[in-house]
Design a protein around this motif. Structure first.
Motif: not given
Ligand SMILES: C[S@@+](CC[C@H](N)C(=O)[O-])C[C@H]1O[C@@H](n2cnc3c(N)ncnc32)[C@H](O)[C@@H]1O
Length: 283
Positions: A33, A36-37, A40, A44, A77, A96, A98, A101, A142, A145, A191
């Motif tokens: 996760v 991935q995030f 991004h 987002y 996010g 979160d 990440t 994020m 979410a 995930h 993903d």
């Protein structure tokens, strides 16, 4: 797939075996996760699909904020749900997994002069929040995930006061064994941080088992997406893109239309995932 490597999804009464244990021991879901995030956060922050739409409206409608709520938004996010709630509640803690994020969300809050939202890096399965301290917990787009949804739900139950509200919206699989397996395979191919999209009946059962009473539930849809945009050809190989396209072609015309609103458009096609929203009260 060798039988010894099969992994069952926590919380699924059907014990579906979709991911191999070796995938999880080599790289935990949380690591996948974050990988991935972390790349991004800017994407987002600019995504209109996440900034607004029916999946945000349904959370605001279900929450019915009075202005006094101590609120938590899990897996925030870049903060869209937290920011929409902020003017309507007393304050919001937004968490979160990440860090990138969370950093982007903090930056956006500062730029918009939103003062009653604080941000913390935390896993949904282990919330750094005092027991029975909150009136409202939200979570949007979410949990598919999350490594352990029952653990997440037990954490939400723990941090809410008696009669506190939990409002959730997430992508779900249709109530069909074939499509549950199909959709989770397709999502995971695209993903690797996708874990599991439960059908609504399993959400209802897990939320009830965690000690909540269901007050309202509804089906929702996200906006239709272009397949060629969604499949991320810049990230996924041509082989993977083709495998996912072939998987869509396996659907019957009725499945494609009814469950995924598939609409052909030249070389591309448009579709949407089914979503499900729940308003549940902590007993
Ligand atoms: C689609 S985005 C979130 C959208 C956001 N809730 C909104 O309303 O715009 C999914 C988020 O879930 C977070 N996430 C995934 N697994 C998580 C976990 N186990 N605990 C906390 N956050 C998680 C990711 O880091 C990512 O920021």
């Amino acid at each position: 797939m060798p039988a010894g490597l099969l992994f069952s999804i926590k919380g699924s009464p059907f014990n579906r075996q979709l991911k191999t244990e070796s995938q999880y021991t080599m790289k935990s879901v949380h690591t996948a996760v974050r990988e991935q995030f972390s790349q991004h956060a800017d994407y987002y922050a600019q995504s209109s699909a996440h900034a607004k739409g029916d999946t945000l409206d349904v959370i605001l409608n279900f929450a019915e904020p009075k202005g006094t709520e101590q609120t938590l938004d899990v897996a925030t996010g870049t903060g869209f749900t937290a920011f929409a709630l902020a003017p309507k509640v007393a304050d919001v803690v937004a968490t979160d997994l990440t860090p990138e994020m969370v950093a982007k969300a903090s930056e956006l809050a500062k730029a918009q002069a939103i003062e009653n939202v604080t941000f913390t890096v935390a896993a949904a399965e282990s919330l750094p929040i005092a027991t029975a301290s909150l009136d409202l917990v939200t979570c949007r787009l979410a949990p598919h995930h999350f490594q352990d949804v029952p653990k997440f739900l037990s954490e939400v139950h723990r941090v809410l006061r008696t009669d506190g509200l939990f409002c959730l919206v997430d992508s779900v699989s249709p109530e069909s064994e074939k499509l549950i397996v199909w959709q989770n395979r397709v999502e995971t191919l695209r993903d690797n941080s996708h874990v599991y999209g439960y059908p609504p009946s399993e959400w209802d059962a897990m939320i009830t088992d965690a000690g909540f009473s269901l007050e309202r539930t509804t089906d929702v849809r996200n906006a239709q997406m272009s397949f060629l945009w969604w499949v991320r050809p810049e990230k996924n190989s041509a082989e993977v893109v083709q495998e996912i396209r072939d998987a869509f072609a396996e659907l019957s015309p009725d499945e494609a239309r009814t469950h995924y609103t598939v609409r052909p458009s030249g070389d591309d096609f448009y579709f949407s995932w089914p979503m499900y929203a729940v308003k549940a009260r902590r007993k």
